[in-house]
Design an enzyme around this catalytic site. Sequence first.
Site, PDB file in Angstrom:
ATOM      1  N   LYS A  46      28.076  -2.490  36.737  1.00 21.36           N
ATOM      2  CA  LYS A  46      28.362  -1.114  37.169  1.00 21.36           C
ATOM      3  C   LYS A  46      27.086  -0.470  37.693  1.00 21.36           C
ATOM      4  O   LYS A  46      26.052  -0.470  37.002  1.00 21.36           O
ATOM      5  CB  LYS A  46      28.844  -0.277  35.973  1.00 21.36           C
ATOM      6  CG  LYS A  46      30.345  -0.370  35.737  1.00 21.36           C
ATOM      7  CD  LYS A  46      30.709   0.321  34.433  1.00 21.36           C
ATOM      8  CE  LYS A  46      31.217   1.726  34.608  1.00 21.36           C
ATOM      9  NZ  LYS A  46      31.694   2.304  33.330  1.00 21.36           N
TER      10      LYS A  46
HETATM   11  O1  G3P Z   1      33.611   4.833  31.340  1.00 19.52           O
HETATM   12  C1  G3P Z   1      33.650   5.847  32.245  1.00 19.52           C
HETATM   13  C2  G3P Z   1      34.673   6.954  32.025  1.00 19.52           C
HETATM   14  O2  G3P Z   1      35.934   6.435  31.802  1.00 19.52           O
HETATM   15  C3  G3P Z   1      34.238   8.016  31.076  1.00 19.52           C
HETATM   16  O3  G3P Z   1      35.270   8.805  30.582  1.00 19.52           O
HETATM   17  O4  G3P Z   1      36.154  10.486  28.995  1.00 19.52           O
HETATM   18  O5  G3P Z   1      33.675  10.125  29.153  1.00 19.52           O
HETATM   19  O6  G3P Z   1      34.915  11.260  30.981  1.00 19.52           O
HETATM   20  P1  G3P Z   1      34.987  10.237  29.883  1.00 19.52           P
END
Ligand code: G3P
Length: 231
Positions: free
Chosen positions: A84
């Site tokens: 990533k």
């Molecule tokens: O892994 C990346 C993403 O899915 C993060 O999610 O909930 O931290 O905005 P969140």
Amino acid sequence: MKFFLDTANLEEIRQAASLGVLDGITTNPSLVAKEKRPFREHILEICEIVKPGVVNVEVVSTDTAGMLREGREFASWHPNIVVKVPMTPDGLRALNTLVREGIRINVTLVFSPAQALIVAKAGAYFVSPFLGRLDDVAQDGLGVLHEILTIYRAYNFQTQVLAASLRHPIHVVEAAKMGAHIGTMPFKVFEQLFKHPLTDRGLEGFLKDWEKAREVLGDIVQAATAGKRGR
Ligand code: G3P
């Protein structure tokens, strides 16, 4: 739609994997930091649990040279690792080189159709629009996902759309209706997908009725065994 779990927690990953519908994992520096374990060892353990599923591992360098170093290192750990990189000019430069070396790249922290268009043109394996974080700032995360999918279909881009930052089952269902290739979600959301009060109530009713008639019905396992012996 492929299901990825957005976690680095081994217990959550084991539980989800045991259900047979898990296709991969997304991690990020915040999720990995929470586990407080040696990084490489931890990622390799995740790879073993979810194989042949992919495991997304994020670089922490912000310059191209550093991202190249980290990306090559992660990719050498396991064939199922996808690297990533963030949606920055340095990230795109790193992607360009790593893709030519045969390393699969997920571009993360994508928040607009314009960014997603660049990511596809650059030849990324996955693009990760963050739906929940868009909703957090009063923008329409699902709307942005729809725009991205429309552009990708218009040009038949091969980059797979990984709907990320999903916060509840409706995000997952709506992303699936639009045809997002993958949805990555926290374990809590994954569990919520299974649940319906009518399933619980229905099962409770079936078991109660069975219990009431148990004397007549006999033991189901013994009955089946006796049946086999009789043949
Ligand atoms: O892994 C990346 C993403 O899915 C993060 O999610 O909930 O931290 O905005 P969140």
